[in-house]
Every structure is written in C-alpha cells, then in structure tokens.
Write a protein that holds these residues in place. Structure first.
Motif, short mmCIF file in Angstrom:
data_model
loop_
_atom_site.label_atom_id
_atom_site.label_comp_id
_atom_site.label_asym_id
_atom_site.label_seq_id
_atom_site.Cartn_x
_atom_site.Cartn_y
_atom_site.Cartn_z
N GLN A 137 36.30 61.53 58.12
CA GLN A 137 36.15 61.47 59.58
C GLN A 137 34.69 61.49 60.04
OE1 GLN A 137 35.26 64.54 61.74
NE2 GLN A 137 34.30 65.01 59.76
N ARG A 138 33.75 61.54 59.08
CA ARG A 138 32.34 61.67 59.45
C ARG A 138 31.85 60.55 60.38
NH1 ARG A 138 27.75 64.57 57.60
NH2 ARG A 138 26.23 64.24 59.28
N PRO A 139 32.15 59.27 60.12
CA PRO A 139 31.67 58.24 61.05
C PRO A 139 32.16 58.45 62.48
CG PRO A 139 32.40 57.24 59.01
CD PRO A 139 32.83 58.67 58.95
N ALA A 140 33.46 58.76 62.64
CA ALA A 140 33.99 59.01 63.98
C ALA A 140 33.38 60.28 64.57
CB ALA A 140 35.51 59.12 63.92
N HIS A 141 33.21 61.27 63.72
CA HIS A 141 32.59 62.54 64.15
C HIS A 141 31.19 62.29 64.73
CE1 HIS A 141 29.56 65.56 62.97
NE2 HIS A 141 30.45 66.48 63.31
N ASP A 142 30.39 61.51 64.01
CA ASP A 142 29.02 61.25 64.47
C ASP A 142 29.03 60.51 65.81
OD1 ASP A 142 28.08 62.49 62.22
OD2 ASP A 142 27.58 60.64 61.14
N LEU A 143 29.96 59.58 65.97
CA LEU A 143 30.04 58.82 67.22
C LEU A 143 30.44 59.73 68.38
CD1 LEU A 143 30.13 56.21 68.88
CD2 LEU A 143 32.51 55.92 68.13
N VAL A 144 31.52 60.48 68.20
CA VAL A 144 32.06 61.31 69.28
C VAL A 144 31.06 62.37 69.71
CG1 VAL A 144 33.82 63.03 69.84
CG2 VAL A 144 34.47 60.90 68.70
N PHE A 145 30.50 63.11 68.75
CA PHE A 145 29.59 64.18 69.11
C PHE A 145 28.23 63.65 69.54
CE2 PHE A 145 32.75 66.66 66.82
CZ PHE A 145 32.87 67.76 67.67
N GLY A 146 27.85 62.48 69.04
CA GLY A 146 26.62 61.87 69.50
C GLY A 146 26.70 61.50 70.97
N VAL A 147 27.82 60.95 71.40
CA VAL A 147 28.03 60.62 72.82
C VAL A 147 27.99 61.89 73.66
CG1 VAL A 147 29.67 59.71 74.51
CG2 VAL A 147 29.30 58.50 72.35
N THR A 148 28.64 62.95 73.17
CA THR A 148 28.63 64.22 73.90
C THR A 148 27.21 64.71 74.11
OG1 THR A 148 30.80 64.89 73.09
CG2 THR A 148 29.33 66.63 73.83
N ALA A 149 26.39 64.71 73.07
CA ALA A 149 25.02 65.22 73.17
C ALA A 149 24.21 64.41 74.18
CB ALA A 149 24.36 65.19 71.81
N ARG A 150 24.30 63.10 74.09
CA ARG A 150 23.52 62.28 75.02
C ARG A 150 24.00 62.45 76.46
NH1 ARG A 150 24.09 58.94 70.52
NH2 ARG A 150 25.87 57.81 71.40
N THR A 151 25.30 62.59 76.65
CA THR A 151 25.83 62.73 78.01
C THR A 151 25.47 64.09 78.60
OG1 THR A 151 27.68 61.31 77.37
CG2 THR A 151 27.90 62.52 79.43
N VAL A 152 25.56 65.15 77.80
CA VAL A 152 25.16 66.48 78.29
C VAL A 152 23.72 66.44 78.77
CG1 VAL A 152 24.62 68.84 77.56
CG2 VAL A 152 26.82 67.84 76.98
N ALA A 153 22.83 65.83 77.98
CA ALA A 153 21.43 65.74 78.36
C ALA A 153 21.27 64.94 79.63
CB ALA A 153 20.62 65.10 77.23
N GLY A 154 22.01 63.83 79.75
CA GLY A 154 21.91 62.99 80.94
C GLY A 154 22.46 63.68 82.18
N VAL A 155 23.55 64.39 82.06
CA VAL A 155 24.13 65.11 83.21
C VAL A 155 23.18 66.18 83.69
CG1 VAL A 155 25.99 66.66 83.91
CG2 VAL A 155 26.53 64.60 82.61
N ALA A 156 22.57 66.92 82.75
CA ALA A 156 21.63 67.98 83.13
C ALA A 156 20.43 67.38 83.87
CB ALA A 156 21.18 68.75 81.89
N ALA A 157 19.87 66.26 83.35
CA ALA A 157 18.72 65.63 84.00
C ALA A 157 19.09 65.14 85.39
CB ALA A 157 18.21 64.49 83.14
N GLY A 158 20.28 64.53 85.52
CA GLY A 158 20.71 64.05 86.83
C GLY A 158 20.92 65.17 87.82
#
Length: 475
Positions: A449-470
């Motif tokens: 599940q590592r490829p899917a894991h990297d995709l899912v959690f990578g999106v979460t990290a980028r979105t958290v950062a973007g929401v905080a900046a916004g």
C-alpha cells in the motif's frame, strides 16, 4: 572502589555503570566518542576520558589510580577484527599491571560443548580472555551466551526473525542447526555477576560460565519470543543446509539487524552453547529473586519498547521494527494558525485528501470487523479520546498530536502531526506515519500500500499547509 569501565556506552556497559554508581563505586569511563557518553543520563556522575584502549598512552592514563577495570570491548567483524581485539587486550593487560590495578573483569562468550571447534567470533573472545588471565592482574572472565534484553544484538536478531517469519506462515523451513542447545541469560543477571566479580578474593583468577535457568534450542528462543509477543508459531521443518553468509544477507534484508553483525551471530548457531560449570554464583551469590527465566526476560525486554526504554546508545534496530514515511511542508502562517488547522482535522472537516479515499478505506475496514466509517470529534482533544478511526495517544498543545489507528491492520499504525516554528510569521508542518508490522503479512501490507499511502498522505500535508496559509491571509 575506583572502577574503570572500558566500553561504558555499549549495550552492557550502559546498564552496568548505573549499577556501579548505585553500589557507591567511583566510575571512570574510557570512550572514543564523548558525544555518545553525553547522551547517557548518568554521564555527569562519571569521570570521562577520551581515547582508544589500543593506544598505550591512553590506556595507561585511564588505568592510573583505579582499583579495577571492567573490559567490555569486542569487535563483531571486519578485516582482522580478531587481531585488533588481541592487540587491544594485550595493551590493556600490560597497562593495568603497570598501574597496579587489583582486578580485571571481562565479559566473553560461552564456548562450544565438547571442544568441537568454534566460530571465529567465539574464538576471538576466548583469546582475549586468555590474554587478560595471563596479565599478572587477578582477572574474572565471564563467559555468557545469548544475553536477553532490549538492545542486545543477539536478542534483537531473535526478535526480528521471529516477528518477520512468525506471523502468518503455517510452515517454516529452518536450518537443522536451530535444534542445537543454548543457555540464554537475562541482561540484569549479567549485570549482577559483573558487579559482584569486582569484589572477588585476590587469589581468584579464572574463567566462569554464566547462564540463565533455561537450556533451550535456538528454535525455542524464537517460539518462546513469539508466545510472549502474541505471534503465531508455524510448524518448523529442519533443513540440513548451512550458509551463514547467505543467511546474514537475508537477515540484513528482512530485519533492521546489520548483516555484518548478523554473520558472526549466525555462525555461532553451529554450536551448542551451554554452561559447563556454575561456580561464580557460589562466590558472589545469585541475582536478587533468582535467575531470570527466558520468557520473563523477554517480557522485560518487550516492556522496555516504549520511547523511554533502553539506552540512548542502543544500536540501530533495537526494539520492534518500525516502517515510516514523512511529509514536511513549509507554511506561510504562524505556528498557532497551523495548529488550529491540525486540531480541526476529522469529523465533518475531514482529512484534506483525495475525495472518498478515507471513506472507502473505512468501509473496507468495517467489512473485516474494524471500526469502519466512524465519524466523531471529541469536545476536548486529549489522550484517550476517539477521533474518527483514530485513538488519541498524546497531545502537546500547540506543537504535536499523536494518533493510533484503530482499524484492523496486520500491525500498529500511528500518525504524528507537528507544528514547528520556522521564522517570523512562518511555520513548518511535519507529518509522520509509522507502522509496526506483525509478521510477513504486516510487511507485505506496508509495501503493497506504500504508493497509495504516499499519495494520500502527501495530499493531506500539502492541503493542511495551504489551508493554514489561506486562513492566515484572510486574517
């Protein structure tokens, strides 16, 4: 007494020094790396000397004005390791005699029963013992087999092999040498005997075998570990194959144990390593409460697997195998804003990733008897609370949140979310997933599940950062 410990930051040494301090000895540690010594909680209570025991000047200075030396140095491989060990022991023997040291204590290894050959690793330990016994200083050479405790190289190999292969396999082929006998000993018992040997009468200078109360097969070490760790135990089938170098490479691939360390340990499997005599206990007494049975020693080792367990200098690979992945994002917002986003995750807010991913995962979990698509947010985000399909393990307000997955998994998954300052008006979001697998099924699950894991959690990290900046820009 004034005691010099050589190898005080090693596995046994780091546990012996506190015992010596408790016994009111004054301790000097000869170390090559002062930074390693500084990591120990007791470092400020000992005298530190930096240098190599193989250097005569350093060794002589270290032995000056001490009553006894505890020698815990040995190599586990590499070019000419046996010659290097002999040379270092010879230097120590000469300088200890010249300094008027009254006692040397050395921890060596049990030798094979019947004198039927030995491994290069065990022979090197025996040669070092003979050099110290011939030094002219009364010496106690303790011969121990597998030392059981968190951080012990031999125990960690048993642990990782058991956890790798005993977790779903119904049948396991094992080299027939795994039916050889061995007498493991708990590290606490070894510490008792090392400390007690310092006060032996001056006319006692000899080798002593030390061991625990159980004589087991090597295979039993893994089976009994599996029982204590809650792992399934496959049916073992002996195979008359001996390839320690190949086996060491396999161990290096399947476990965190370095193959250069695993090689000498695996070579020792060819021999039965049990005590031939039991004289030391008659001279220094039994450990408090008696000798520790193997399974009790395993339970103690497992109990030390928490963050505060063991020693900060325990070798890499100590403790349970942990697989991990990490995402780090710079955030154009202060820490308090980022933290408000982290603590708002879950419930109706969701987890800021690809739509439907977590819902699908939760539905699949429900089909196999897990918590399923549980949506809940606690009034107070505190340890013990439920946050959707996560259990809150720890909260450091304003800094970090640690969650443990409650889904049905072949292992234990944790998610750590951290908000770190990164300059005026900026912060850093660190998101780390760890997985402690159970058996081959757990490892297979993680890598599948590592490829899917990297995709899912990578999106979460980028979105958290973007929401905080916004959120910060909007005020």
């Amino acid at each position: 007494m004034r005691v010099l410990v050589i190898g005080g930051t090693g596995y046994v040494g780091a546990r012996l020094v506190p015992r010596l301090l408790t016994d009111r000895h004054a301790v000097r540690c000869l170390v090559r790396d002062p930074a390693k010594l500084a990591r120990e909680a007791w470092a400020h209570r000992v005298e530190a000397q930096v240098g190599d025991v193989a250097e005569p000047g350093t060794s002589a200075a270290a032995c000056r004005d001490v009553d006894a030396v505890v020698y815990l140095v040995h190599s586990m491989g590499g070019p000419d390791f046996a010659e290097r060990d002999r040379a270092a022991a010879s230097v120590l023997a000469a300088t200890a005699r010249g300094a008027g040291v009254r006692r040397i204590v050395y921890l060596g290894g049990l030798q094979p029963s019947g004198g039927n050959g030995t491994s290069e690793h065990l022979e090197s330990r025996e040669q070092v013992g003979r050099i110290l016994l011939g030094s002219g200083v009364p010496a106690a050479v303790l011969r121990a087999g597998i030392v059981v405790g968190r951080g012990s190289a031999s125990f960690e190999m048993v642990r990782h092999l058991a956890e790798t292969v005993m977790g779903g396999l119904p049948l396991l082929t094992v080299p027939d040498r795994a039916w050889n006998r061995v007498q493991p000993v708990a590290v606490d018992d070894v510490i008792h005997w090392l400390a007690g040997s310092l006060t032996l009468p001056g006319d006692v200078s000899r080798a002593f075998d030390v061991g625990g109360p159980d004589v087991l097969r090597y295979l039993d070490l893994m089976n009994d570990y599996a029982r204590e760790a809650g792992l399934a135990r496959p049916l073992a089938v002996p195979v008359p194959v001996s390839a320690p170098r190949l086996a060491a490479r396999a161990v290096g691939l399947l476990t965190p144990v370095d193959r250069r360390l695993a090689g000498p340990l695996l070579e020792s499997l060819a021999h039965e390593l049990v005590v031939h005599e039991d004289d030391l206990a008659g001279l220094v007494g039994e450990p408090p409460g008696g000798r520790t049975p193997y399974r009790a020693a395993v339970r103690r080792a497992l109990a030390e697997d928490g963050p505060a367990g063991g020693s900060p200098n325990d070798p890499a690979g100590s403790g349970p195998a942990v697989l991990s992945g990490e995402d780090v994002e710079d955030v154009d917002a202060p820490v308090d804003v980022l933290w408000s986003v982290i603590t708002g995750l879950g419930g109706d807010e969701g987890w800021y990733t690809a739509p439907g991913v977590w819902r699908l995962r939760a539905l699949l979990d429900g089909l196999v008897g897990g918590v399923g698509d549980r949506r809940t947010r606690p009034e107070l985000l505190a340890a013990g609370a439920a946050l959707d399909w996560w259990h809150v393990e720890d909260v450091d307000p304003g800094r970090s949140l640690l969650l443990r997955a409650e889904m049905r998994l072949p292992g234990v998954a944790r998610l750590e979310l951290r908000a770190e300052p990164a300059g005026e008006g900026r912060s850093r979001y660190v998101q780390r997933v760890t997985f402690t697998p159970r058996g081959l099924a757990g490892r297979a699950y993680w890598f599948a599940q590592r490829p899917a894991h990297d995709l899912v959690f990578g999106v979460t990290a980028r979105t958290v950062a973007g929401v905080a900046a916004g959120r910060f820009r909007r005020g």
